[in-house]
Design a protein around this motif. Structure first.
Motif, PDB file in Angstrom:
ATOM      1  N   GLU A  63       0.827  -1.564  -0.130  1.00 14.42           N
ATOM      2  CA  GLU A  63       0.156   0.250  -0.433  1.00 14.42           C
ATOM      3  C   GLU A  63       1.011   1.419   0.322  1.00 14.42           C
ATOM      4  OE1 GLU A  63      -3.115   1.750  -0.490  1.00 14.42           O
ATOM      5  OE2 GLU A  63      -3.304  -0.549   0.307  1.00 14.42           O
ATOM      6  N   TRP A  64       2.142   1.901   0.232  1.00 11.20           N
ATOM      7  CA  TRP A  64       2.702   2.285   0.421  1.00 11.20           C
ATOM      8  C   TRP A  64       3.503   3.208  -0.359  1.00 11.20           C
ATOM      9  CZ3 TRP A  64       7.498   2.503  -1.316  1.00 11.20           C
ATOM     10  CH2 TRP A  64       8.231   1.436  -0.854  1.00 11.20           C
ATOM     11  N   PHE A  66       2.186   3.375  -3.377  1.00 13.35           N
ATOM     12  CA  PHE A  66       0.730   4.035  -4.618  1.00 13.35           C
ATOM     13  C   PHE A  66       1.327   5.482  -4.567  1.00 13.35           C
ATOM     14  CE2 PHE A  66      -1.127  -0.260  -3.499  1.00 13.35           C
ATOM     15  CZ  PHE A  66      -1.145  -0.705  -5.135  1.00 13.35           C
ATOM     16  N   GLU A  67       1.187   5.611  -3.268  1.00 11.60           N
ATOM     17  CA  GLU A  67       1.438   7.373  -3.286  1.00 11.60           C
ATOM     18  C   GLU A  67       2.597   8.428  -4.206  1.00 11.60           C
ATOM     19  OE1 GLU A  67       1.083  11.018   0.005  1.00 11.60           O
ATOM     20  OE2 GLU A  67       0.700   9.132   0.500  1.00 11.60           O
ATOM     21  N   PRO A  68       3.572   7.503  -3.899  1.00  2.00           N
ATOM     22  CA  PRO A  68       4.823   8.250  -4.382  1.00  2.00           C
ATOM     23  C   PRO A  68       4.994   7.817  -5.876  1.00  2.00           C
ATOM     24  CG  PRO A  68       5.989   6.716  -2.423  1.00  2.00           C
ATOM     25  CD  PRO A  68       4.326   6.604  -2.622  1.00  2.00           C
ATOM     26  N   ARG A  71       2.250  10.581  -7.798  1.00  2.00           N
ATOM     27  CA  ARG A  71       2.947  11.374  -7.969  1.00  2.00           C
ATOM     28  C   ARG A  71       4.708  11.533  -8.792  1.00  2.00           C
ATOM     29  NH1 ARG A  71       5.422  12.162  -3.277  1.00  2.00           N
ATOM     30  NH2 ARG A  71       3.328  11.124  -2.326  1.00  2.00           N
TER      31      ARG A  71
END
Length: 160
Positions: A63-64, A66-68, A71
């Motif tokens: 899960e960690w 996906f954001e970076p 972005r």
């Protein structure tokens, strides 16, 4: 009962064979695209299977990340897909992210600890585990420090 013609991969049912045959002709055309991978010139069934496989692959990612990852894609100016892939790799490989598993390397002869990044501090080392040599901070050139849930010491990404 009335015979029914059923499309195996969609579950659609047709009473008239002509309607079934027309739909199957449509599904057999190499005009479909996988919505997740962008693969083109697939039959409908191939596109459906490709989407199912890609969705399963996506579920395997932690899960960690996906954001970076998203972005990096959003703000990338890469003109070629290969360059974008390299940017994503560099981003995920050279930095720490909240939620990421890490290995805390203890002194020789001591057992390493497994931890999780719980906070990111941009700036001077605040006593928490530091990012590996050469790691980049988000745009500012500052050193990233990571507090981990388990232990202190020099850290390295668990999967890198």
């Amino acid at each position: 009962g009335t015979p029914v013609f059923k499309v195996r991969f969609t579950g659609e049912e047709f009473v008239r064979y002509e309607d079934f045959a027309a739909r199957m002709d449509l599904y057999r055309q190499r005009a479909w695209t996988c919505a997740l991978t962008g693969r083109v010139r697939l039959t409908f069934e191939e596109a459906l299977l490709s989407e199912e496989e890609a969705a399963e692959d996506i579920e395997d990612y932690p899960e960690w990340c996906f954001e970076p990852l998203l972005r990096t894609v959003q703000y990338s100016t890469a003109g070629r897909l290969e360059d974008l892939v390299n940017e994503i790799y560099d981003t995920l490989n050279e930095r720490f992210f909240v939620g990421e598993d890490v290995v805390v390397e203890k002194a020789e002869g001591e057992h390493n600890l497994i931890g999780e990044v719980t906070e990111i501090h941009v700036g001077k080392n605040t006593g928490a585990a530091t990012a590996p040599q050469g790691a980049q901070a988000d745009g500012g050139g500052a050193e990233k420090d990571a507090q981990m849930a388990n232990g202190e010491g020099k850290s390295s990404p668990a999967s890198k």
